[in-house]
Write an enzyme that holds these catalytic residues in place. Sequence first.
Site, mmCIF file in Angstrom:
data_model
loop_
_atom_site.group_PDB
_atom_site.id
_atom_site.type_symbol
_atom_site.label_atom_id
_atom_site.label_comp_id
_atom_site.label_asym_id
_atom_site.label_seq_id
_atom_site.Cartn_x
_atom_site.Cartn_y
_atom_site.Cartn_z
ATOM 1 N N ASP A 1 -3.165 9.990 -9.830
ATOM 2 C CA ASP A 1 -3.635 8.843 -10.807
ATOM 3 C C ASP A 1 -2.082 8.559 -11.332
ATOM 4 O OD1 ASP A 1 -6.144 8.792 -10.124
ATOM 5 O OD2 ASP A 1 -6.898 9.882 -11.952
ATOM 6 N N GLU B 1 -5.244 2.421 -3.521
ATOM 7 C CA GLU B 1 -3.611 2.596 -3.721
ATOM 8 C C GLU B 1 -3.049 1.145 -3.109
ATOM 9 O OE1 GLU B 1 -4.934 3.061 -0.443
ATOM 10 O OE2 GLU B 1 -3.044 4.268 0.211
ATOM 11 N N HIS C 1 -5.223 15.023 -7.467
ATOM 12 C CA HIS C 1 -5.872 13.642 -7.705
ATOM 13 C C HIS C 1 -5.294 13.338 -8.963
ATOM 14 C CE1 HIS C 1 -8.721 10.683 -6.431
ATOM 15 N NE2 HIS C 1 -8.963 10.333 -7.873
ATOM 16 N N ASP D 1 0.707 -1.202 -0.006
ATOM 17 C CA ASP D 1 0.019 -0.094 0.109
ATOM 18 C C ASP D 1 0.863 1.316 -0.131
ATOM 19 O OD1 ASP D 1 -3.008 0.898 0.939
ATOM 20 O OD2 ASP D 1 -1.612 2.367 1.635
HETATM 21 P P1 GH3 Z 1 -1.208 5.109 4.974
HETATM 22 O O1 GH3 Z 1 0.116 5.084 4.845
HETATM 23 O O2 GH3 Z 1 -1.698 4.718 6.386
HETATM 24 O O3 GH3 Z 1 -1.810 3.997 3.874
HETATM 25 O O4 GH3 Z 1 -2.072 6.332 4.564
HETATM 26 P P2 GH3 Z 1 -2.853 6.917 3.204
HETATM 27 O O5 GH3 Z 1 -3.149 8.367 3.136
HETATM 28 O O6 GH3 Z 1 -2.243 6.197 2.066
HETATM 29 O O7 GH3 Z 1 -4.080 6.026 3.428
HETATM 30 P P3 GH3 Z 1 -5.620 6.356 3.354
HETATM 31 O O8 GH3 Z 1 -6.545 5.040 3.367
HETATM 32 O O9 GH3 Z 1 -6.021 7.433 4.547
HETATM 33 O O10 GH3 Z 1 -6.004 6.984 2.135
HETATM 34 C C1 GH3 Z 1 -5.711 6.490 0.880
HETATM 35 C C2 GH3 Z 1 -5.904 7.528 -0.146
HETATM 36 O O11 GH3 Z 1 -5.707 6.933 -1.359
HETATM 37 C C3 GH3 Z 1 -7.314 8.118 -0.215
HETATM 38 C C4 GH3 Z 1 -7.737 8.238 -1.771
HETATM 39 O O12 GH3 Z 1 -8.153 9.506 -2.078
HETATM 40 C C5 GH3 Z 1 -6.476 7.769 -2.545
HETATM 41 N N1 GH3 Z 1 -6.870 7.053 -3.517
HETATM 42 C C6 GH3 Z 1 -7.156 5.715 -3.376
HETATM 43 N N2 GH3 Z 1 -7.594 5.370 -4.886
HETATM 44 C C7 GH3 Z 1 -7.074 6.471 -5.756
HETATM 45 C C8 GH3 Z 1 -6.924 6.507 -7.176
HETATM 46 O O13 GH3 Z 1 -7.439 5.922 -7.883
HETATM 47 N N3 GH3 Z 1 -6.521 7.942 -7.561
HETATM 48 C C9 GH3 Z 1 -6.134 8.792 -6.838
HETATM 49 N N4 GH3 Z 1 -5.592 9.948 -7.185
HETATM 50 N N5 GH3 Z 1 -5.991 8.509 -5.249
HETATM 51 C C10 GH3 Z 1 -6.536 7.426 -4.771
HETATM 52 MG MG MG Z 2 -1.979 4.105 1.839
#
Ligand code: GH3
Ligand code: MG
Length: 319
Positions: free
Chosen positions: A203, A230, A199, A186
């Site tokens: 991506d 992610e 964003h 992750d």
């Molecule tokens: P951690 O180190 O604990 O994993 O913290 P984190 O911020 O990575 O984890 P958290 O689950 O709080 O946030 C995940 C983020 O990933 C939030 C979300 O907006 C982003 N994300 C998930 N899928 C996508 C995507 O397809 N594109 C983009 N740009 N961002 C994404």
């Molecule tokens: Mg994360």
Amino acid sequence: MIDLQTPVAELLDSTHGKPKLLVVDDQPINIQVMYRCFAGDYQVFMATNGEQALALCKTNPPDLILLDVVMPGLDGFEVCKQLKADQSTSHIPVIFVTSHTDPAQETHGLNLGAVDFIAKPVNPDVVRARVKTHLTLKFQSDLLRKLVFLDGLTGVFNRRYFDQQISTEWSRASRNQSPLSLILLDVDYFKRFNDQYGHQAGDDALRLVSAALKTCLRRPADLVARYGGEEFGCILPDTSYEDALPIAHELERKVRELAVPHASSSVDTVITISVGLATRPGVADGDVNALVSLADSQLYKAKRTGRGRVCSGVLATMA
Ligand code: GH3
Ligand code: MG
């Protein structure tokens, strides 16, 4: 969102090269005629009986089969029936080539799943045109089948495919008493990354990360899939803990080496990942969920103990 650019280009690439035709006929002279028709544009494989044809379809699946009906041993109808009954060969189009132009026979063949019937002696232009049409249809359906299992953003496999494969590989490992390794990883502080860079940049980063992950997997059976937003999963069949651990570290290193700036990360100044590895040894208790849970808990441990690192474990075996 389906970003057709990357995956489709890759998919079309995978069908590049000359399509593979299998010609099955017990008369070598008939095979020669077909060979002359197709050798320029296709890779032509030959079998002179039904058993040989079935074996070839298993080891080196062709894109289309030209199948004689009347052969000693397994006849063409039986071969077609067996191909259609087997999930790994059922998608290969079969064209019957026969001197019998009896409508009842033709209906029987089509009902068995053949796509076409061609009468002997064959007219080279007609047979070439029909083969081309059926191959185009076949490649289109291959493409659709693959798209169902691909992640639109990154072009790697999606969660649906991951779930299917991990179960399949668990069953195979149990049957063969072989090891199976699973890596879940992750991106660290990815929410902060999105907040800071937007964003769209997020991506782009996910695309870069998935491409870097792919470079670490070398065996044809290894795969990387997007497990969630992610989060990614790597399935490493027939891979022991000792062999999987360096791969887990390589994944971590390769992503760091991408050097994608991440100023608000508390781990490094660039994007990093946390990695959880779980291995089932050759003999293991439990089921596939135990393996996924172990990988997940190791990933969680990597997060808890500082991120940007690998944590790993082996499934317990009852003494
Ligand atoms: P951690 O180190 O604990 O994993 O913290 P984190 O911020 O990575 O984890 P958290 O689950 O709080 O946030 C995940 C983020 O990933 C939030 C979300 O907006 C982003 N994300 C998930 N899928 C996508 C995507 O397809 N594109 C983009 N740009 N961002 C994404
Ligand atoms: Mg994360």
